[in-house]
Scaffold this motif. Structure first.
Motif, mmCIF file in Angstrom:
data_model
loop_
_atom_site.group_PDB
_atom_site.id
_atom_site.type_symbol
_atom_site.label_atom_id
_atom_site.label_comp_id
_atom_site.label_asym_id
_atom_site.label_seq_id
_atom_site.Cartn_x
_atom_site.Cartn_y
_atom_site.Cartn_z
ATOM 1 N N PHE A 1 0.834 -1.211 0.000
ATOM 2 C CA PHE A 1 0.000 0.000 0.000
ATOM 3 C C PHE A 1 0.869 1.262 0.000
ATOM 4 O O PHE A 1 0.635 2.195 -0.757
ATOM 5 C CB PHE A 1 -0.887 0.022 1.246
ATOM 6 C CG PHE A 1 -2.079 -0.879 1.147
ATOM 7 C CD1 PHE A 1 -3.311 -0.379 0.760
ATOM 8 C CD2 PHE A 1 -1.981 -2.227 1.453
ATOM 9 C CE1 PHE A 1 -4.427 -1.207 0.671
ATOM 10 C CE2 PHE A 1 -3.075 -3.064 1.367
ATOM 11 C CZ PHE A 1 -4.308 -2.555 0.977
ATOM 12 N N THR A 2 1.899 1.296 0.868
ATOM 13 C CA THR A 2 2.679 2.528 1.033
ATOM 14 C C THR A 2 3.585 2.778 -0.171
ATOM 15 O O THR A 2 3.592 3.886 -0.722
ATOM 16 C CB THR A 2 3.557 2.441 2.305
ATOM 17 O OG1 THR A 2 2.856 1.728 3.307
ATOM 18 C CG2 THR A 2 3.921 3.812 2.813
ATOM 19 N N GLY A 3 4.366 1.751 -0.565
ATOM 20 C CA GLY A 3 5.295 1.925 -1.674
ATOM 21 C C GLY A 3 4.562 2.260 -2.969
ATOM 22 O O GLY A 3 4.969 3.140 -3.723
ATOM 23 N N TYR B 1 -3.826 -6.314 -2.435
ATOM 24 C CA TYR B 1 -4.928 -5.732 -1.655
ATOM 25 C C TYR B 1 -5.301 -6.743 -0.568
ATOM 26 O O TYR B 1 -6.227 -7.544 -0.706
ATOM 27 C CB TYR B 1 -6.122 -5.395 -2.576
ATOM 28 C CG TYR B 1 -7.173 -4.595 -1.855
ATOM 29 C CD1 TYR B 1 -7.018 -3.226 -1.653
ATOM 30 C CD2 TYR B 1 -8.301 -5.205 -1.322
ATOM 31 C CE1 TYR B 1 -7.958 -2.492 -0.943
ATOM 32 C CE2 TYR B 1 -9.254 -4.492 -0.618
ATOM 33 C CZ TYR B 1 -9.074 -3.134 -0.434
ATOM 34 O OH TYR B 1 -10.009 -2.414 0.276
ATOM 35 N N THR B 2 -4.553 -6.691 0.538
ATOM 36 C CA THR B 2 -4.663 -7.695 1.613
ATOM 37 C C THR B 2 -6.051 -7.834 2.245
ATOM 38 O O THR B 2 -6.402 -8.943 2.672
ATOM 39 C CB THR B 2 -3.666 -7.388 2.747
ATOM 40 O OG1 THR B 2 -3.804 -6.011 3.072
ATOM 41 C CG2 THR B 2 -2.246 -7.689 2.349
ATOM 42 N N PRO B 3 -6.850 -6.750 2.366
ATOM 43 C CA PRO B 3 -8.139 -6.919 3.046
ATOM 44 C C PRO B 3 -9.030 -8.002 2.421
ATOM 45 O O PRO B 3 -9.930 -8.510 3.093
ATOM 46 C CB PRO B 3 -8.777 -5.524 2.942
ATOM 47 C CG PRO B 3 -7.605 -4.599 2.911
ATOM 48 C CD PRO B 3 -6.567 -5.321 2.106
ATOM 49 N N GLY C 1 4.267 3.280 6.546
ATOM 50 C CA GLY C 1 3.508 2.029 6.514
ATOM 51 C C GLY C 1 3.821 1.140 7.701
ATOM 52 O O GLY C 1 4.338 1.583 8.729
ATOM 53 N N ASP C 2 3.529 -0.156 7.540
ATOM 54 C CA ASP C 2 3.704 -1.110 8.644
ATOM 55 C C ASP C 2 5.158 -1.193 9.113
ATOM 56 O O ASP C 2 5.427 -1.584 10.251
ATOM 57 C CB ASP C 2 3.289 -2.523 8.193
ATOM 58 C CG ASP C 2 1.782 -2.701 8.125
ATOM 59 O OD1 ASP C 2 1.056 -1.699 8.225
ATOM 60 O OD2 ASP C 2 1.326 -3.858 7.963
ATOM 61 N N ALA C 3 6.112 -0.872 8.218
ATOM 62 C CA ALA C 3 7.535 -1.005 8.562
ATOM 63 C C ALA C 3 8.016 0.121 9.474
ATOM 64 O O ALA C 3 9.107 0.030 10.033
ATOM 65 C CB ALA C 3 8.374 -1.016 7.289
HETATM 66 C C1 LIG Z 1 -5.397 -10.641 5.932
HETATM 67 C C2 LIG Z 1 -5.225 -9.164 6.155
HETATM 68 C C3 LIG Z 1 -6.328 -8.336 6.144
HETATM 69 C C4 LIG Z 1 -6.180 -6.975 6.360
HETATM 70 N N1 LIG Z 1 -7.294 -6.198 6.334
HETATM 71 C C5 LIG Z 1 -7.164 -4.865 6.523
HETATM 72 C C6 LIG Z 1 -8.325 -4.023 6.492
HETATM 73 O O1 LIG Z 1 -9.452 -4.507 6.284
HETATM 74 N N2 LIG Z 1 -8.145 -2.697 6.698
HETATM 75 C C7 LIG Z 1 -6.904 -2.143 6.934
HETATM 76 O O2 LIG Z 1 -6.797 -0.919 7.101
HETATM 77 N N3 LIG Z 1 -5.798 -2.903 6.959
HETATM 78 C C8 LIG Z 1 -5.897 -4.249 6.766
HETATM 79 N N4 LIG Z 1 -4.784 -5.032 6.811
HETATM 80 C C9 LIG Z 1 -3.475 -4.405 7.099
HETATM 81 C C10 LIG Z 1 -2.814 -3.892 5.827
HETATM 82 O O3 LIG Z 1 -2.715 -4.939 4.890
HETATM 83 C C11 LIG Z 1 -1.418 -3.345 6.103
HETATM 84 O O4 LIG Z 1 -1.485 -2.364 7.096
HETATM 85 C C12 LIG Z 1 -0.815 -2.773 4.830
HETATM 86 O O5 LIG Z 1 -0.651 -3.807 3.886
HETATM 87 C C13 LIG Z 1 0.522 -2.111 5.098
HETATM 88 O O6 LIG Z 1 1.025 -1.612 3.902
HETATM 89 P P1 LIG Z 1 2.597 -1.559 3.674
HETATM 90 O O7 LIG Z 1 2.811 -0.973 2.322
HETATM 91 O O8 LIG Z 1 3.264 -0.895 4.806
HETATM 92 O O9 LIG Z 1 3.090 -3.059 3.699
HETATM 93 P P2 LIG Z 1 2.685 -4.271 2.783
HETATM 94 O O10 LIG Z 1 1.365 -4.080 2.167
HETATM 95 O O11 LIG Z 1 2.949 -5.456 3.631
HETATM 96 O O12 LIG Z 1 3.744 -4.213 1.595
HETATM 97 C C14 LIG Z 1 5.098 -4.420 1.783
HETATM 98 C C15 LIG Z 1 5.754 -4.615 0.431
HETATM 99 O O13 LIG Z 1 7.170 -4.679 0.598
HETATM 100 C C16 LIG Z 1 7.673 -5.837 -0.065
HETATM 101 N N5 LIG Z 1 8.898 -6.211 0.641
HETATM 102 C C17 LIG Z 1 9.038 -6.851 1.815
HETATM 103 N N6 LIG Z 1 10.348 -6.997 2.133
HETATM 104 C C18 LIG Z 1 11.038 -6.428 1.115
HETATM 105 C C19 LIG Z 1 12.430 -6.266 0.852
HETATM 106 N N7 LIG Z 1 13.358 -6.726 1.695
HETATM 107 N N8 LIG Z 1 12.788 -5.682 -0.298
HETATM 108 C C20 LIG Z 1 11.860 -5.217 -1.177
HETATM 109 N N9 LIG Z 1 10.531 -5.312 -0.954
HETATM 110 C C21 LIG Z 1 10.131 -5.917 0.177
HETATM 111 C C22 LIG Z 1 6.518 -6.823 0.019
HETATM 112 O O14 LIG Z 1 6.662 -7.836 -0.952
HETATM 113 C C23 LIG Z 1 5.349 -5.905 -0.248
HETATM 114 O O15 LIG Z 1 5.245 -5.658 -1.626
HETATM 115 C C24 LIG Z 1 -4.899 -6.412 6.587
HETATM 116 C C25 LIG Z 1 -3.774 -7.236 6.587
HETATM 117 C C26 LIG Z 1 -3.934 -8.597 6.366
HETATM 118 C C27 LIG Z 1 -2.705 -9.482 6.352
#
Ligand SMILES: Cc1cc2nc3c(=O)[nH]c(=O)nc-3n(C[C@H](O)[C@H](O)[C@H](O)COP(=O)(O)OP(=O)(O)OC[C@H]3O[C@@H](n4cnc5c(N)ncnc54)[C@H](O)[C@@H]3O)c2cc1C
Length: 438
Positions: A11-13, A46-48, A303-305
């Motif tokens: 989502f963030t990237g 789209y994890t949700p 984001g989550d990181a």
């Molecule tokens: C089953 C499930 C249901 C969810 N439902 C909801 C919901 O209904 N509502 C809500 O608000 N949130 C929900 N969430 C939470 C939401 O998915 C996360 O908060 C969101 O995905 C965070 O976005 P992000 O970009 O930080 O990380 P992520 O979406 O986890 O993306 C991280 C990206 O980084 C990549 N990556 C990882 N390590 C490396 C590396 N070393 N080098 C390069 N790339 C890397 C991954 O492959 C991925 O593409 C849910 C999560 C899950 C698992």
């Protein structure tokens, strides 16, 4: 040429890349800045809707947004970043054939997200599976169906019962959604394969004393009523003590015979974060409210990181949700552009707008803007929200058709074998280092 490298396509990237490219196009910087997104996958997930994939309601391809054709002006590179050199300003990544490559950057955006938090439970990493990737969701769907098919062949009543028992650990929204989607799949399997669906038992465990504390007491109770009505055995204040190939032992020392354990208890920062040698909070990289990494003015994270200060609740950090991740992506784009001389930066501030939780056929709970909804209004809001939030028209279209198909036809009961037990291990599907055997 100035180079911006974004690590991770979640989502963030994804939002950072999309909005940064758009901003630079508008402000005349597109020719001067190279944007690269490095990720082990070529999509934004789209994890949700992963519980819907596990339940056989939505196809896995529908919840993956291809980077190609979605990110104009961005170079998408397939690889997992395994180290960052902050002095030389480079990242090193490993491609799918295990070859190592290096890229230099002038601005670095760290958005590798999170992975399932594994506790020190013996057997957990080997025998349980999570719900953070398409491999895990597809495996759960196929595995549950295969167990139900095997139960039809077996003659030992104890083994039949174990095959028809599914344990989900984690009664937050994603674990609860998963239990109810798998319940719907098992019901369809029973009707179509000729056994009593009630013979399939679901156990939902959580150490907390409430189901889905995120939605408040009233909606948590509404969700619990749906779980009970759907025959899910909810055991609160309880978790796993041991996981074995054919049974689990709970923290109250009781035993459940099962071949299916889903572990959906929470997340921690991606393994890359720990390797950076920078300060963290609860496994997430510390950043300032402008999403800059302290002491590294050219490095950003979100984001989550990242442990992003929550300006609406001083002293706390923003929860790991897609709602925050998406909005932090937009602020990252703005602040990276500002650091390159295009526009002005801003601090990240966002008040939680509520949650939507799909509880399987006909049920949902939601609290958009604090308005508490259950039943049909919640279901309508939940589905409409997802269709609005999926960031690509083709995927919205495909998910709408899947929802519509579900209204008129029985759920397809097929295990196509797209993801093996090995593919779905935490190490293979999420990149979590496996504990060394004793
Ligand atoms: C089953 C499930 C249901 C969810 N439902 C909801 C919901 O209904 N509502 C809500 O608000 N949130 C929900 N969430 C939470 C939401 O998915 C996360 O908060 C969101 O995905 C965070 O976005 P992000 O970009 O930080 O990380 P992520 O979406 O986890 O993306 C991280 C990206 O980084 C990549 N990556 C990882 N390590 C490396 C590396 N070393 N080098 C390069 N790339 C890397 C991954 O492959 C991925 O593409 C849910 C999560 C899950 C698992």
């Amino acid at each position: 040429m100035t180079s911006v490298v974004i690590v991770g396509s979640g989502f963030t990237g994804f939002e950072t890349a999309r909005h940064l490219a758009r901003r630079l196009r508008r402000q005349g910087g597109a020719e001067a800045v190279d944007i690269t997104i490095v990720s082990p996958v070529d999509y934004m997930l789209y994890t949700p809707l992963l519980p819907d994939v596990a339940g056989g309601l939505v196809d896995a391809r529908f919840v993956t947004i291809p980077l190609a054709n979605s990110l104009r002006g961005v170079d998408a590179v397939r690889g997992r970043v395994d180290s960052v050199d902050f002095d030389a300003r480079t990242v090193t990544f490993v491609d799918p054939e295990d070859r190592s490559h290096t890229r230099s950057w002038d601005r670095l955006v760290l958005t590798p997200g999170s992975v399932t938090k594994l506790f020190d439970v013996p057997g957990l990493a080997e025998h349980a599976r999570g719900l953070k990737s398409t491999a895990e969701a597809l495996y759960l769907r196929d595995h549950v169906l295969e167990q139900l098919e095997l139960a039809k062949i077996d003659s030992d009543p104890a083994m039949i019962s174990a095959r028809r028992t599914i344990v989900v650990v984690g009664a937050s929204y994603s674990g609860t959604e998963l239990a109810l989607q798998l319940r719907a799949l098992a019901d369809a399997a029973g009707q179509q394969m000729g056994f009593d669906p009630a013979a399939v038992q679901f156990v939902l465990l959580d150490l907390a004393e409430q189901v889905m504390p995120e939605v408040g007491e009233k909606l948590g109770e509404a969700a619990q009523r749906v779980l009970r009505a759907r025959g899910v055995d909810v055991r609160l204040g309880t978790s796993l003590k041991e996981v074995h190939p054919d049974h689990v032992v709970l923290t109250d020392d009781s035993r459940i015979d099962t071949y299916t354990v889903a572990w959906v208890t929470g997340v921690t920062g991606a393994p890359l974060i720990e390797k950076l040698g920078l300060p963290t909070e609860r496994g997430r990289l510390k950043v300032d409210a402008d999403l800059q990494v302290p002491g590294h003015p050219d490095v950003f994270a979100g984001g989550d990181a990242a442990a992003v200060p929550d300006l609406t609740d001083p002293g706390s950090i923003t929860p790991p949700t897609a709602q925050h991740a998406t909005r932090q992506g937009k602020v990252l784009a703005r602040n990276v552009a500002a650091s390159l001389g295009y526009g002005t930066k801003k601090l990240y501030k966002h008040r939680n707008m509520g949650l939507v939780v799909d509880l399987g056929p006909r049920h949902a709970v939601a609290n958009p803007l604090g308005v508490q909804l259950s039943g049909f209004p919640a279901k309508a809001v939940t589905r409409a929200y997802h269709l609005y939030a999926i960031p690509r028209l083709v995927n919205r279209w495909a998910v709408s058709l899947a929802y519509l198909t579900d209204v008129f036809f029985a759920r397809s009961v097929v295990s196509i074998g797209l993801s093996s037990a090995d593919d779905a291990q935490f190490s293979a599907s999420e990149g979590i280092p496996m504990p060394k055997p004793d």
